[in-house]
Scaffold this active site. Sequence first.
Site: not given
Length: 285
Positions: A54, A98, A121
């Site tokens: 990422k 994460q 997200d």
Amino acid sequence: MSTKVIDGKAVATKLREQVAADAAVFTEQYGRPPGLATILIGDDPASAVYVASKQRSCAEVGIEGFSFKLPNDATREQAIATIEEANANPAISGIICQLPVPDQLDGVELTGLVDPLKDVDGLTTTSAGLLALGRPGLRPCTPRAVMMLLDDAGADLEGAVAVVIGRSNLFGKPMAQLLLERSATVTICHSRTEDLPGTCARADVLIAAVGRPRMVAGNFVKPGAVVIDVGINRVDDVLCGDVDFEAVSSVAGAVTPVPGGVGPMTIACLLDNTVIAARMAVEQA
Ligand code: NAP
């Protein structure tokens, strides 16, 4: 029947080019680039690989990467303080905590603490609520990625029968809501669904997010259906999806491969969400 293989890499490349152009315009307008923070807690090797990828992707499209790392024995207070630091930093437009996090921490609690305006997200209660109400907001990346692949494949969703296998908060539920928003007739299947093959075989659009290697066989698929494989499984060190690609290819009208299908699009959508979040922040300031 000739089956179209939906090329997720190609669609992702186009989206990344668009994101890079949008990021450049934002940087020109506001004198700073959009910023994405990754918060990695613990030493899970797969998570470290995802986060590194990422960060690399950010650099490629002109998004500034911010990398926060906490040790395996990080406390709840340390994790919360890190999220609050990222929430408070105006150079950070989007935040990813994460998952999974180490056992002593609660991943749902932590992701829920991300500022909804930076929730790239799309997993906070606010983002989930906005989606459920059909209001504008940041949408979860993988379901967004699937919608873009369906559009690229020319799938006509209005009135179509869509079946999603999997009911997770991360994917299955938001996927069903996005399909409903486009007027598909949606069924969500899960581990207690009776006659899974028969239910799937009625679908014009079949989306599998189960986590079971090659579970979706040829008899799950209506001839000509569009099949999207979200699964990422490793079998004997080889990556495969939840769909038996060979078997399904002889029945479906279009199908995504694994790798090279949904995966590359998910990360492209994350970058896109970061630029969208950067704009939302300046427009709401
Ligand atoms: P998850 O939270 O484990 O959910 C799996 C779902 O599958 C659950 O709803 C479960 O039902 C259902 N299920 C399990 N066994 C089943 C069976 N035999 N028949 C019917 N349904 C069954 O997983 P997830 O986070 O949604 O992820 C699913 C897959 O997608 C994984 O392989 C993951 O790696 C992959 N994924 C890929 C991306 C990407 O970017 N490509 C992103 C996210 C996830 P119950 O609810 O009844 O247990």
